[in-house]
Scaffold this motif. Structure first.
Motif, PDB file in Angstrom:
ATOM      1  N   ILE A   8       0.864  -1.179   0.000  1.00 20.87           N
ATOM      2  CA  ILE A   8       0.000   0.000   0.000  1.00 20.87           C
ATOM      3  C   ILE A   8       0.901   1.229   0.000  1.00 20.87           C
ATOM      4  CG2 ILE A   8      -1.874   1.223   1.137  1.00 20.87           C
ATOM      5  CD1 ILE A   8      -2.630  -1.556   0.197  1.00 20.87           C
ATOM      6  N   ALA A   9       0.828   2.019  -1.071  1.00 19.34           N
ATOM      7  CA  ALA A   9       1.654   3.223  -1.207  1.00 19.34           C
ATOM      8  C   ALA A   9       1.051   4.375  -0.408  1.00 19.34           C
ATOM      9  CB  ALA A   9       1.762   3.602  -2.684  1.00 19.34           C
ATOM     10  N   PRO A  10       1.833   5.408  -0.109  1.00 16.47           N
ATOM     11  CA  PRO A  10       1.312   6.552   0.649  1.00 16.47           C
ATOM     12  C   PRO A  10       0.101   7.213  -0.003  1.00 16.47           C
ATOM     13  CG  PRO A  10       3.702   6.620   0.591  1.00 16.47           C
ATOM     14  CD  PRO A  10       3.290   5.525  -0.332  1.00 16.47           C
ATOM     15  N   ASP A  11       0.001   7.141  -1.346  1.00 12.83           N
ATOM     16  CA  ASP A  11      -1.138   7.756  -2.029  1.00 12.83           C
ATOM     17  C   ASP A  11      -2.368   6.855  -2.060  1.00 12.83           C
ATOM     18  OD1 ASP A  11      -0.405   5.809  -3.801  1.00 12.83           O
ATOM     19  OD2 ASP A  11      -0.005   7.153  -5.490  1.00 12.83           O
ATOM     20  N   GLY A  12      -2.262   5.682  -1.421  1.00  8.92           N
ATOM     21  CA  GLY A  12      -3.391   4.765  -1.378  1.00  8.92           C
ATOM     22  C   GLY A  12      -3.388   3.713  -2.464  1.00  8.92           C
ATOM     23  N   GLY A  13      -2.524   3.848  -3.452  1.00  2.00           N
ATOM     24  CA  GLY A  13      -2.439   2.842  -4.501  1.00  2.00           C
ATOM     25  C   GLY A  13      -1.863   1.545  -3.960  1.00  2.00           C
ATOM     26  N   SER A  14      -2.200   0.438  -4.600  1.00  2.00           N
ATOM     27  CA  SER A  14      -1.729  -0.838  -4.096  1.00  2.00           C
ATOM     28  C   SER A  14      -1.265  -1.746  -5.221  1.00  2.00           C
ATOM     29  CB  SER A  14      -2.838  -1.554  -3.297  1.00  2.00           C
ATOM     30  OG  SER A  14      -3.875  -1.976  -4.155  1.00  2.00           O
ATOM     31  N   THR A  15      -0.334  -2.610  -4.880  1.00  2.00           N
ATOM     32  CA  THR A  15       0.154  -3.648  -5.783  1.00  2.00           C
ATOM     33  C   THR A  15       0.168  -4.949  -5.002  1.00  2.00           C
ATOM     34  OG1 THR A  15       1.578  -2.052  -6.912  1.00  2.00           O
ATOM     35  CG2 THR A  15       2.018  -4.394  -7.301  1.00  2.00           C
ATOM     36  N   MET A  16      -0.355  -6.001  -5.609  1.00  2.00           N
ATOM     37  CA  MET A  16      -0.427  -7.282  -4.915  1.00  2.00           C
ATOM     38  C   MET A  16       0.480  -8.298  -5.584  1.00  2.00           C
ATOM     39  SD  MET A  16      -3.786  -9.564  -3.890  1.00  2.00           S
ATOM     40  CE  MET A  16      -4.332  -8.358  -2.690  1.00  2.00           C
ATOM     41  N   TYR A  17       1.113  -9.133  -4.752  1.00  2.00           N
ATOM     42  CA  TYR A  17       1.987 -10.194  -5.235  1.00  2.00           C
ATOM     43  C   TYR A  17       1.482 -11.527  -4.701  1.00  2.00           C
ATOM     44  CZ  TYR A  17       5.061  -6.263  -6.248  1.00  2.00           C
ATOM     45  OH  TYR A  17       5.575  -5.089  -6.724  1.00  2.00           O
ATOM     46  N   ALA A  18       1.465 -12.524  -5.580  1.00  2.00           N
ATOM     47  CA  ALA A  18       0.950 -13.847  -5.200  1.00  2.00           C
ATOM     48  C   ALA A  18       2.065 -14.878  -5.230  1.00  2.00           C
ATOM     49  CB  ALA A  18      -0.169 -14.262  -6.157  1.00  2.00           C
ATOM     50  N   LYS A  19       1.889 -15.929  -4.417  1.00  2.00           N
ATOM     51  CA  LYS A  19       2.861 -17.027  -4.333  1.00  2.00           C
ATOM     52  C   LYS A  19       4.279 -16.485  -4.125  1.00  2.00           C
ATOM     53  CE  LYS A  19       0.223 -20.464  -6.944  1.00  2.00           C
ATOM     54  NZ  LYS A  19       0.032 -21.367  -5.794  1.00  2.00           N
ATOM     55  N   VAL A  20       4.400 -15.569  -3.196  1.00  2.00           N
ATOM     56  CA  VAL A  20       5.678 -14.913  -2.930  1.00  2.00           C
ATOM     57  C   VAL A  20       6.606 -15.849  -2.166  1.00  2.00           C
ATOM     58  CG1 VAL A  20       6.788 -12.937  -1.817  1.00  2.00           C
ATOM     59  CG2 VAL A  20       4.553 -12.669  -2.910  1.00  2.00           C
ATOM     60  N   ASP A  21       7.853 -15.826  -2.519  1.00  2.00           N
ATOM     61  CA  ASP A  21       8.893 -16.579  -1.829  1.00  2.00           C
ATOM     62  C   ASP A  21       9.723 -15.602  -1.004  1.00  2.00           C
ATOM     63  OD1 ASP A  21      11.936 -17.722  -1.978  1.00  2.00           O
ATOM     64  OD2 ASP A  21      10.469 -19.351  -1.859  1.00  2.00           O
ATOM     65  N   ALA A  22      10.333 -16.104   0.061  1.00  2.00           N
ATOM     66  CA  ALA A  22      11.165 -15.231   0.906  1.00  2.00           C
ATOM     67  C   ALA A  22      12.268 -14.551   0.097  1.00  2.00           C
ATOM     68  CB  ALA A  22      11.764 -16.038   2.053  1.00  2.00           C
ATOM     69  N   ASN A  23      12.741 -15.199  -0.945  1.00  2.00           N
ATOM     70  CA  ASN A  23      13.787 -14.610  -1.785  1.00  2.00           C
ATOM     71  C   ASN A  23      13.306 -13.400  -2.580  1.00  2.00           C
ATOM     72  OD1 ASN A  23      15.679 -16.569  -0.996  1.00  2.00           O
ATOM     73  ND2 ASN A  23      14.935 -18.005  -2.544  1.00  2.00           N
ATOM     74  N   ASP A  24      11.981 -13.250  -2.699  1.00  2.00           N
ATOM     75  CA  ASP A  24      11.431 -12.115  -3.437  1.00  2.00           C
ATOM     76  C   ASP A  24      11.312 -10.856  -2.580  1.00  2.00           C
ATOM     77  OD1 ASP A  24      10.991 -13.851  -5.617  1.00  2.00           O
ATOM     78  OD2 ASP A  24       9.069 -14.466  -4.784  1.00  2.00           O
ATOM     79  N   ALA A  25      11.439 -10.993  -1.268  1.00  2.00           N
ATOM     80  CA  ALA A  25      11.126  -9.889  -0.354  1.00  2.00           C
ATOM     81  C   ALA A  25      11.971  -8.650  -0.604  1.00  2.00           C
ATOM     82  CB  ALA A  25      11.293 -10.353   1.096  1.00  2.00           C
ATOM     83  N   ALA A  26      13.273  -8.836  -0.716  1.00  2.00           N
ATOM     84  CA  ALA A  26      14.152  -7.674  -0.906  1.00  2.00           C
ATOM     85  C   ALA A  26      13.800  -6.940  -2.189  1.00  2.00           C
ATOM     86  CB  ALA A  26      15.612  -8.126  -0.932  1.00  2.00           C
ATOM     87  N   GLY A  27      13.505  -7.674  -3.250  1.00  4.10           N
ATOM     88  CA  GLY A  27      13.144  -7.036  -4.509  1.00  4.10           C
ATOM     89  C   GLY A  27      11.861  -6.237  -4.408  1.00  4.10           C
ATOM     90  N   ILE A  28      10.885  -6.759  -3.665  1.00  6.75           N
ATOM     91  CA  ILE A  28       9.628  -6.037  -3.490  1.00  6.75           C
ATOM     92  C   ILE A  28       9.852  -4.728  -2.747  1.00  6.75           C
ATOM     93  CG2 ILE A  28       7.398  -6.110  -2.277  1.00  6.75           C
ATOM     94  CD1 ILE A  28       7.285  -9.115  -2.925  1.00  6.75           C
TER      95      ILE A  28
END
Length: 791
Positions: free
Chosen positions: A238-258
């Motif tokens: 959830i961005a400060p302006d209220g916009g959102s992006t969702m990620y599915a089937k996330v792996d712990a290795n993806d966290a830093a990139g997100i």
């Protein structure tokens, strides 16, 4: 009396038993909590500890023996260092739980009547349902859940657990933190049981590490069930302006990139370091951001839109948006507004009338009008009245109550408080399956928070109304979902149902007027009282108003927790919301209502989902388990599975249920093992009607439903079994495995075969020795060319 236990004499520290008794008390109603605590302490029920309980309490040996032998949760002999619970719920059954269970026993070298391996490391037990149906087939090892298992992946799961234990990561993997975000931006992550089993805890930890390393201006926020269980772990930014992006089937290795993708590090030095790190990443690989973009989903994505747009969230109103245990956040979303409104503006009778006019019916079974039930309790004489939340979700294939208790604990408590105010109850219990530890934990914490804030306890919200709530954990008895059996369990007795009348509204818990509703019913009450009974009554059809929460599982593309308006059709749920059956198979039927329900065939897919229509086609709404069945499932086997379950769970009090279901099971077992004979089908049907008409309680009265509905719509499959053929290729005694010309001689099947029924012949077509083959299905799972055929 002799205690029912085969415990070996051990040196037991009885001071721990004394401490347990001191905590729970010495009266009869404390017997189940005491036994649960003793088992948690010693991992079984040692005879010495049980005798000590009898010495220092009012509980007799006969009482302990009766209770300990009735509830399946209790163990009477020592177990291994770790307990493997293999789920045999409906969704797991249709996806191969028996094959997985057999594979575990083979892997551990357990045979015969043993349940523990030779080294005493693992004890294996069957459980009716773990409530993680979207992960089917699933097992749990000391609380850690592994899903989507096949016979050939069992060894990997056991090895993974032992590695976690070695690293000391078993407990930390399931530690749930509740942090209150202080910033406008946040990263939400679902932390329901299914999410955790899918790896959400590891993803959360990795996100927090990435935020710490970059000092990004964002916080990780725990939320409840998002509903899309088929795509967990789910992360929403959830961005400060209220916009959102969702990620599915996330792996712990993806966290830093997100984190890097959405938030810049604070400070010029950190920004320079992050920029340099990104340049190095891009030089080392062309896919430096691939782990992020690959899993990004859009609410406009067709599959997401299809899953969501037919739903209407009332009971699950704040789906995926709030921290389950953050009271301030719940209040910000109008939490406890309805309770205050009822206390300040309405008399108890006015609340009852509003619920009656809304058309709300009980969401846990036959659908008795909620307002009428409350009115009966209100009019019953007596100063002390009780209110009970039935959270003993014993239906295999159902997980609605678990999800709501985990995700919306305050919502359920608010609904209970409104109900208690309406009926005049001052004491209440939430009876929750012990197999739902996260639900129990969150409800207990929520009760404590509400008590500290004056929303429960004495003088609720500053009024003259008082309500004290307690949590009682079930001990593993499906029959305790029946309200009179549930009350017997709370009182510390075997869960035997009793004849009605008198009804609980007149004489319930400890003989006092008692109102019992299930989790979903209470969760709907605050919405009705906030928005008006007219709004709720405008939804649904005829006598079935509002919405219904379903656990959508089985052979389905998009499984999860859904809430839909009454009157939606079976096809709309299965094909539109669920995406149909996977792997190119054909939709065959849907099993609805659990062991008390029935199977609706695909040709009746336009059937509206409401109380009256479901009953007319041989099913019931039940609590809301909805398991999809495809053309590889045998309907005779499905009937056998449910009768085996209800026969095992019968309390044994009445002959028709105890003996009748056993005779039905005998016939179904014969049919599935190729030993059926002419006349079996007619005898089965006759027995089903006798059991249905003559049993004492709802368990026996509805136990024949799966049999009668499958006989009604799939009689040809029964007749095929009499002829020695299983059309679906499911019943092991009636099938055999062969290898066709698509075999490329890769030898994978031979390498994985547990009985050496396939000889290793590199680059040649393989053959299966039918005398050695145990129909474990491993060869078919590992074959890369679909060369294994089941006939």
């Amino acid at each position: 009396m002799t205690l029912v236990t085969s415990a070996v004499k051990n040196n037991i520290d009885l001071s721990r038993t004394d401490a347990i008794v001191e905590k729970f008390g010495t009266k009869q109603n404390a017997v189940i909590p005491i036994l649960q605590a003793i088992q948690e302490e010693y991992r079984y029920l040692p005879e010495e500890a049980l005798r000590r309980v009898c010495e220092i309490t009012d509980i007799t040996p006969a009482s302990i023996s009766g209770v300990a032998s009735f509830y399946s949760q209790f163990r009477h002999k020592p177990v291994g260092r770790h307990l493997i619970s293999v789920c045999h719920g409906t969704a797991c059954h249709v996806k191969g739980a028996e094959l997985v269970h057999d594979a575990i026993l083979r892997d551990l070298g357990i045979s015969g009547d043993d349940d523990t391996d030779r080294d005493g490391v693992f004890t294996v037990q069957k459980v009716s349902c773990l409530g993680c149906c979207t992960l089917a087939p699933a097992l749990q090892i000391d609380g850690i859940t592994y899903g989507h298992l096949t016979p050939d992946t069992v060894h990997k799961s056991l090895k993974d657990f032992l590695q976690l234990e070695q690293r000391g990561a078993v407990a930390s993997r399931f530690t749930i933190q509740h942090k209150e975000p202080k910033l406008s931006a946040e990263i939400r992550i679902g932390m329901g049981s299914c999410c955790i089993a899918g790896g959400s805890s590891d993803v959360r930890d990795a996100l927090e590490t990435a935020i710490h390393d970059t000092h990004a201006a964002v916080a990780v926020k725990t939320v409840g069930c998002v509903g899309m269980c088929h795509r967990t772990p789910l992360v929403e930014v959830i961005a400060p302006d209220g916009g959102s992006t969702m990620y599915a089937k996330v792996d712990a290795n993806d966290a830093a990139g997100i984190v890097k993708r959405h938030f810049k590090p604070h400070g010029i030095i950190r920004q320079l370091k992050a920029g340099l790190s990104g340049m190095i990443d891009s030089l080392l690989t062309d896919e430096s951001w691939e782990p992020v973009t690959r899993y990004s989903i859009d609410v406009r994505e067709p599959s997401v839109h299809a899953f969501a747009h037919r739903q209407l969230h009332l009971a699950t109103e704040t789906c995926g948006r709030v921290d389950p245990l953050n009271l301030d956040e719940y209040i910000q979303h109008e939490g406890f507004t309805a309770l205050r409104k009822c206390i300040d503006e309405h008399t108890p009778q006015e609340v009852i009338e509003a619920i009656r006019q809304s058309g709300l019916r009980g969401r846990g079974g036959a659908g008795f009008p909620t307002g009428d039930k409350w009115n009966m309790v209100r009019k019953s004489e007596g100063e002390l009245k009780y209110i009970i939340c039935n959270g003993d979700e014993g239906d295999p294939g159902a997980f609605m109550d678990r999800m709501m208790l985990e995700s919306y604990p305050y919502r359920v408590l608010e609904g209970m408080a409104i109900a208690a105010y309406a009926v005049g109850a001052s004491e209440g219990y939430l009876y929750i399956r012990a197999e739902y530890p996260l639900a129990v934990k969150r409800i207990k914490e929520a009760i404590e928070v509400c008590q500290n804030k004056g929303l429960l306890g004495e003088h609720v919200a500053g009024s003259s109304f008082s309500l004290n709530l307690h949590v009682m954990e079930g001990a593993g008895a499906f029959v305790c979902g029946e309200e009179t059996a549930l009350m017997a369990s709370i009182e510390g007795r075997r869960g035997n149902p009793r004849l009605r009348p008198p009804y609980p509204a007149e004489s319930g818990l400890w003989g006092k007027p008692t109102s019992i509703n299930n989790v979903e019913t209470y969760a709907l009450v605050p919405w009705i009282m906030r928005n008006g009974h007219e709004e709720f009554a405008a939804l649904g059809t005829g006598k079935s108003k509002g919405t219904k929460v379903f656990a959508l599982a089985g052979k389905i593309v998009r499984g999860g927790l859904i809430e839909v308006p009454m009157g939606i059709t079976v096809n709309e749920i299965v094909n539109e919301i669920g995406g149909g059956v996977p792997n190119g198979r054909k939709f065959k039927a849907v099993q609805i209502g659990g062991p008390s329900g029935g199977c609706i065939p695909a040709q009746l897919g336009d059937t509206p989902v409401d109380y009256e229509t479901l009953k007319s086609v041989g099913a019931i709404m039940g609590s809301g388990g909805l398991v999809v069945i495809d053309d590889t499932d045998c309907m005779v086997d499905i009937a056998r599975y449910f009768i085996e379950f209800t026969q095992r769970e019968s309390c044994g009090k009445c002959t028709f249920c105890r003996v009748g279901t056993q005779r039905m099971l005998d016939i179904l077992t014969r049919l599935c093992s190729g030993k059926g004979k002419h006349g079996d089908i007619e005898k089965l049907e006759e027995l089903a009607h006798q059991v249905k008409l003559s049993s004492l309680c709802g368990l026996g009265q509805t136990a024949p439903n799966p049999v009668l509905s499958t006989l009604r719509y799939f009689r040809d499959e029964y007749e095929a079994h009499i002829a020695g053929h299983c059309p679906a290729g499911k019943c092991r005694a009636l099938i055999h495995y062969t290898i066709n010309d698509q075999c490329i001689g890769c030898t994978k099947c031979a390498q994985k075969c547990p009985t050496d029924a396939i000889s290793i012949l590199p680059y040649q077509k393989h053959e299966i020795d039918q005398l050695k083959c145990i129909r474990c299905d491993t060869c078919r799972h590992v074959c890369p060319t679909d060369a294994v055929t089941v006939n």
